[in-house]
Design a protein around this motif. Structure first.
Motif, PDB file in Angstrom:
ATOM      1  N   GLU A  35      60.125  11.256  95.161  1.00  0.00           N
ATOM      2  CA  GLU A  35      60.394   9.820  95.291  1.00  0.00           C
ATOM      3  C   GLU A  35      60.132   9.190  93.939  1.00  0.00           C
ATOM      4  OE1 GLU A  35      58.231   7.842  98.510  1.00  0.00           O
ATOM      5  OE2 GLU A  35      57.864   9.834  99.350  1.00  0.00           O
ATOM      6  N   VAL A  36      60.817   8.100  93.654  1.00  0.00           N
ATOM      7  CA  VAL A  36      60.570   7.386  92.402  1.00  0.00           C
ATOM      8  C   VAL A  36      60.526   5.883  92.675  1.00  0.00           C
ATOM      9  CG1 VAL A  36      63.026   7.357  91.735  1.00  0.00           C
ATOM     10  CG2 VAL A  36      61.273   7.100  89.991  1.00  0.00           C
ATOM     11  N   TYR A  37      59.560   5.241  92.039  1.00  0.00           N
ATOM     12  CA  TYR A  37      59.399   3.792  92.117  1.00  0.00           C
ATOM     13  C   TYR A  37      59.341   3.260  90.689  1.00  0.00           C
ATOM     14  CZ  TYR A  37      58.191   4.765  96.929  1.00  0.00           C
ATOM     15  OH  TYR A  37      58.228   5.199  98.231  1.00  0.00           O
ATOM     16  N   TYR A  38      59.934   2.104  90.480  1.00  0.00           N
ATOM     17  CA  TYR A  38      59.962   1.495  89.151  1.00  0.00           C
ATOM     18  C   TYR A  38      59.071   0.261  89.129  1.00  0.00           C
ATOM     19  CZ  TYR A  38      63.995   4.494  88.489  1.00  0.00           C
ATOM     20  OH  TYR A  38      64.820   5.584  88.403  1.00  0.00           O
ATOM     21  N   SER A  39      58.199   0.198  88.127  1.00  0.00           N
ATOM     22  CA  SER A  39      57.375  -1.005  87.981  1.00  0.00           C
ATOM     23  C   SER A  39      58.257  -2.107  87.401  1.00  0.00           C
ATOM     24  CB  SER A  39      56.161  -0.745  87.096  1.00  0.00           C
ATOM     25  OG  SER A  39      56.547  -0.374  85.799  1.00  0.00           O
ATOM     26  N   LYS A  40      57.993  -3.334  87.820  1.00  0.00           N
ATOM     27  CA  LYS A  40      58.858  -4.455  87.440  1.00  0.00           C
ATOM     28  C   LYS A  40      58.185  -5.484  86.550  1.00  0.00           C
ATOM     29  CE  LYS A  40      61.698  -3.798  91.410  1.00  0.00           C
ATOM     30  NZ  LYS A  40      62.067  -4.120  92.727  1.00  0.00           N
ATOM     31  N   ARG A  41      56.875  -5.427  86.469  1.00  0.00           N
ATOM     32  CA  ARG A  41      56.134  -6.414  85.663  1.00  0.00           C
ATOM     33  C   ARG A  41      54.710  -5.894  85.474  1.00  0.00           C
ATOM     34  NH1 ARG A  41      57.080  -7.459  90.506  1.00  0.00           N
ATOM     35  NH2 ARG A  41      55.520  -7.905  92.046  1.00  0.00           N
ATOM     36  N   ALA A  42      53.967  -6.528  84.613  1.00  0.00           N
ATOM     37  CA  ALA A  42      52.573  -6.145  84.398  1.00  0.00           C
ATOM     38  C   ALA A  42      51.810  -6.222  85.729  1.00  0.00           C
ATOM     39  CB  ALA A  42      51.932  -7.057  83.363  1.00  0.00           C
ATOM     40  N   GLY A  43      51.036  -5.211  86.025  1.00  0.00           N
ATOM     41  CA  GLY A  43      50.260  -5.165  87.265  1.00  0.00           C
ATOM     42  C   GLY A  43      50.988  -4.529  88.434  1.00  0.00           C
ATOM     43  N   HIS A  44      52.293  -4.370  88.335  1.00  0.00           N
ATOM     44  CA  HIS A  44      53.075  -3.847  89.458  1.00  0.00           C
ATOM     45  C   HIS A  44      52.811  -2.357  89.697  1.00  0.00           C
ATOM     46  CE1 HIS A  44      57.133  -3.051  91.541  1.00  0.00           C
ATOM     47  NE2 HIS A  44      56.315  -3.623  92.414  1.00  0.00           N
ATOM     48  N   ALA A  45      52.624  -1.569  88.630  1.00  0.00           N
ATOM     49  CA  ALA A  45      52.347  -0.130  88.794  1.00  0.00           C
ATOM     50  C   ALA A  45      51.040   0.079  89.560  1.00  0.00           C
ATOM     51  CB  ALA A  45      52.310   0.569  87.442  1.00  0.00           C
ATOM     52  N   LYS A  46      50.057  -0.766  89.302  1.00  0.00           N
ATOM     53  CA  LYS A  46      48.779  -0.671  90.021  1.00  0.00           C
ATOM     54  C   LYS A  46      48.997  -0.942  91.511  1.00  0.00           C
ATOM     55  CE  LYS A  46      44.128  -2.613  90.267  1.00  0.00           C
ATOM     56  NZ  LYS A  46      43.175  -3.566  89.703  1.00  0.00           N
ATOM     57  N   LYS A  47      49.778  -1.969  91.820  1.00  0.00           N
ATOM     58  CA  LYS A  47      50.051  -2.291  93.222  1.00  0.00           C
ATOM     59  C   LYS A  47      50.839  -1.183  93.898  1.00  0.00           C
ATOM     60  CE  LYS A  47      49.808  -7.257  92.669  1.00  0.00           C
ATOM     61  NZ  LYS A  47      50.503  -8.541  92.663  1.00  0.00           N
ATOM     62  N   LEU A  48      51.828  -0.642  93.203  1.00  0.00           N
ATOM     63  CA  LEU A  48      52.607   0.464  93.771  1.00  0.00           C
ATOM     64  C   LEU A  48      51.705   1.666  94.066  1.00  0.00           C
ATOM     65  CD1 LEU A  48      55.796   0.443  91.496  1.00  0.00           C
ATOM     66  CD2 LEU A  48      55.738   0.000  93.964  1.00  0.00           C
ATOM     67  N   ALA A  49      50.864   2.024  93.105  1.00  0.00           N
ATOM     68  CA  ALA A  49      49.975   3.173  93.278  1.00  0.00           C
ATOM     69  C   ALA A  49      49.028   2.959  94.459  1.00  0.00           C
ATOM     70  CB  ALA A  49      49.193   3.428  91.995  1.00  0.00           C
ATOM     71  N   ALA A  50      48.449   1.780  94.543  1.00  0.00           N
ATOM     72  CA  ALA A  50      47.527   1.478  95.645  1.00  0.00           C
ATOM     73  C   ALA A  50      48.251   1.532  96.989  1.00  0.00           C
ATOM     74  CB  ALA A  50      46.890   0.107  95.438  1.00  0.00           C
ATOM     75  N   HIS A  51      49.436   0.954  97.049  1.00  0.00           N
ATOM     76  CA  HIS A  51      50.224   0.962  98.283  1.00  0.00           C
ATOM     77  C   HIS A  51      50.555   2.397  98.712  1.00  0.00           C
ATOM     78  CE1 HIS A  51      53.169  -0.153 101.299  1.00  0.00           C
ATOM     79  NE2 HIS A  51      53.995   0.710 100.722  1.00  0.00           N
ATOM     80  N   LEU A  52      50.990   3.208  97.756  1.00  0.00           N
ATOM     81  CA  LEU A  52      51.335   4.594  98.069  1.00  0.00           C
ATOM     82  C   LEU A  52      50.111   5.378  98.530  1.00  0.00           C
ATOM     83  CD1 LEU A  52      53.730   5.176  95.073  1.00  0.00           C
ATOM     84  CD2 LEU A  52      54.379   5.304  97.499  1.00  0.00           C
ATOM     85  N   ALA A  53      48.968   5.159  97.887  1.00  0.00           N
ATOM     86  CA  ALA A  53      47.734   5.861  98.253  1.00  0.00           C
ATOM     87  C   ALA A  53      47.302   5.511  99.676  1.00  0.00           C
ATOM     88  CB  ALA A  53      46.626   5.533  97.266  1.00  0.00           C
ATOM     89  N   ILE A  54      47.477   4.267 100.062  1.00  0.00           N
ATOM     90  CA  ILE A  54      47.113   3.838 101.421  1.00  0.00           C
ATOM     91  C   ILE A  54      48.133   4.347 102.433  1.00  0.00           C
ATOM     92  CG2 ILE A  54      46.914   1.807 102.919  1.00  0.00           C
ATOM     93  CD1 ILE A  54      45.749   0.350 100.377  1.00  0.00           C
ATOM     94  N   GLU A  55      49.399   4.270 102.075  1.00  0.00           N
ATOM     95  CA  GLU A  55      50.478   4.685 102.973  1.00  0.00           C
ATOM     96  C   GLU A  55      50.445   6.191 103.258  1.00  0.00           C
ATOM     97  OE1 GLU A  55      54.866   5.266 101.816  1.00  0.00           O
ATOM     98  OE2 GLU A  55      54.743   3.204 102.556  1.00  0.00           O
ATOM     99  N   LYS A  56      50.190   6.967 102.233  1.00  0.00           N
ATOM    100  CA  LYS A  56      50.200   8.423 102.367  1.00  0.00           C
ATOM    101  C   LYS A  56      48.747   8.893 102.460  1.00  0.00           C
ATOM    102  CE  LYS A  56      54.289   8.653  99.449  1.00  0.00           C
ATOM    103  NZ  LYS A  56      55.301   9.044 100.397  1.00  0.00           N
ATOM    104  N   GLN A  57      48.319   9.191 103.620  1.00  0.00           N
ATOM    105  CA  GLN A  57      46.928   9.587 103.825  1.00  0.00           C
ATOM    106  C   GLN A  57      46.711  11.078 103.620  1.00  0.00           C
ATOM    107  OE1 GLN A  57      44.095   7.602 104.539  1.00  0.00           O
ATOM    108  NE2 GLN A  57      45.536   6.101 103.748  1.00  0.00           N
ATOM    109  N   HIS A  58      47.649  11.736 102.985  1.00  0.00           N
ATOM    110  CA  HIS A  58      47.542  13.167 102.703  1.00  0.00           C
ATOM    111  C   HIS A  58      47.626  13.377 101.186  1.00  0.00           C
ATOM    112  CE1 HIS A  58      51.779  12.065 103.132  1.00  0.00           C
ATOM    113  NE2 HIS A  58      51.991  12.929 102.172  1.00  0.00           N
ATOM    114  N   PRO A  59      47.178  14.533 100.696  1.00  0.00           N
ATOM    115  CA  PRO A  59      47.254  14.786  99.249  1.00  0.00           C
ATOM    116  C   PRO A  59      48.703  14.781  98.759  1.00  0.00           C
ATOM    117  CG  PRO A  59      45.771  16.346 100.283  1.00  0.00           C
ATOM    118  CD  PRO A  59      46.474  15.606 101.391  1.00  0.00           C
ATOM    119  N   PHE A  60      48.929  14.149  97.626  1.00  0.00           N
ATOM    120  CA  PHE A  60      50.239  14.171  96.986  1.00  0.00           C
ATOM    121  C   PHE A  60      50.045  13.986  95.488  1.00  0.00           C
ATOM    122  CE2 PHE A  60      49.548   9.683  97.679  1.00  0.00           C
ATOM    123  CZ  PHE A  60      50.202   9.023  96.647  1.00  0.00           C
ATOM    124  N   LEU A  61      51.060  14.366  94.748  1.00  0.00           N
ATOM    125  CA  LEU A  61      51.022  14.253  93.298  1.00  0.00           C
ATOM    126  C   LEU A  61      51.705  12.953  92.897  1.00  0.00           C
ATOM    127  CD1 LEU A  61      50.445  15.450  90.481  1.00  0.00           C
ATOM    128  CD2 LEU A  61      52.700  16.535  90.612  1.00  0.00           C
TER     129      LEU A  61
END
Length: 122
Positions: A35-61
């Motif tokens: 999967e690929v996600y694109y950051s759109k502004r400053a701070g967005h990559a942090k929000k994407l990472a946090a969202h993905l970490a919460i959404e996926k409760q299993h180990p992933f790279l």
């Protein structure tokens, strides 16, 4: 092989990171699903990472593609989620983070190393 997710900062290195990502993406499509996600502004990559970490409760790279700011945001987004494995493909201007950890400065070489190790260690 574990699930692989990329967070790409297309604005890194004045937009050159997007061209770098396009080359890497072409190489990877032949080898793995991701999967690929694109950051759109400053701070967005942090929000994407946090969202993905919460959404996926299993180990992933989770692979950050961009500069020092991108890896900084991604790490801060997943800091309290130990199930997330982090990798980094330097595609920014300075890439001090990658130099500090003695990573290859060539993004395609970094990508190859990550996925060679994934197939044997992760």
């Amino acid at each position: 092989m574990k699930e692989v997710v990329f967070i790409v900062n297309p604005a890194a290195k004045n937009g050159a990171a997007l061209r770098t990502w396009n080359k890497i993406e072409k190489m990877l499509k032949e080898k793995i699903e991701f999967e690929v996600y694109y950051s759109k502004r400053a701070g967005h990559a942090k929000k994407l990472a946090a969202h993905l970490a919460i959404e996926k409760q299993h180990p992933f790279l989770l692979v950050a593609v961009g500069g020092d700011g991108t890896i900084h945001e991604v790490v801060n987004g997943i800091i309290s989620h130990p199930h997330v494995i982090i990798a980094y493909i330097p595609a920014g201007s300075g890439n001090d983070f990658s130099r500090g950890y003695k990573l290859p400065q060539n993004p395609q070489k970094c990508a190859r190393i990550i996925f060679d190790r994934m197939s044997t260690n992760i």
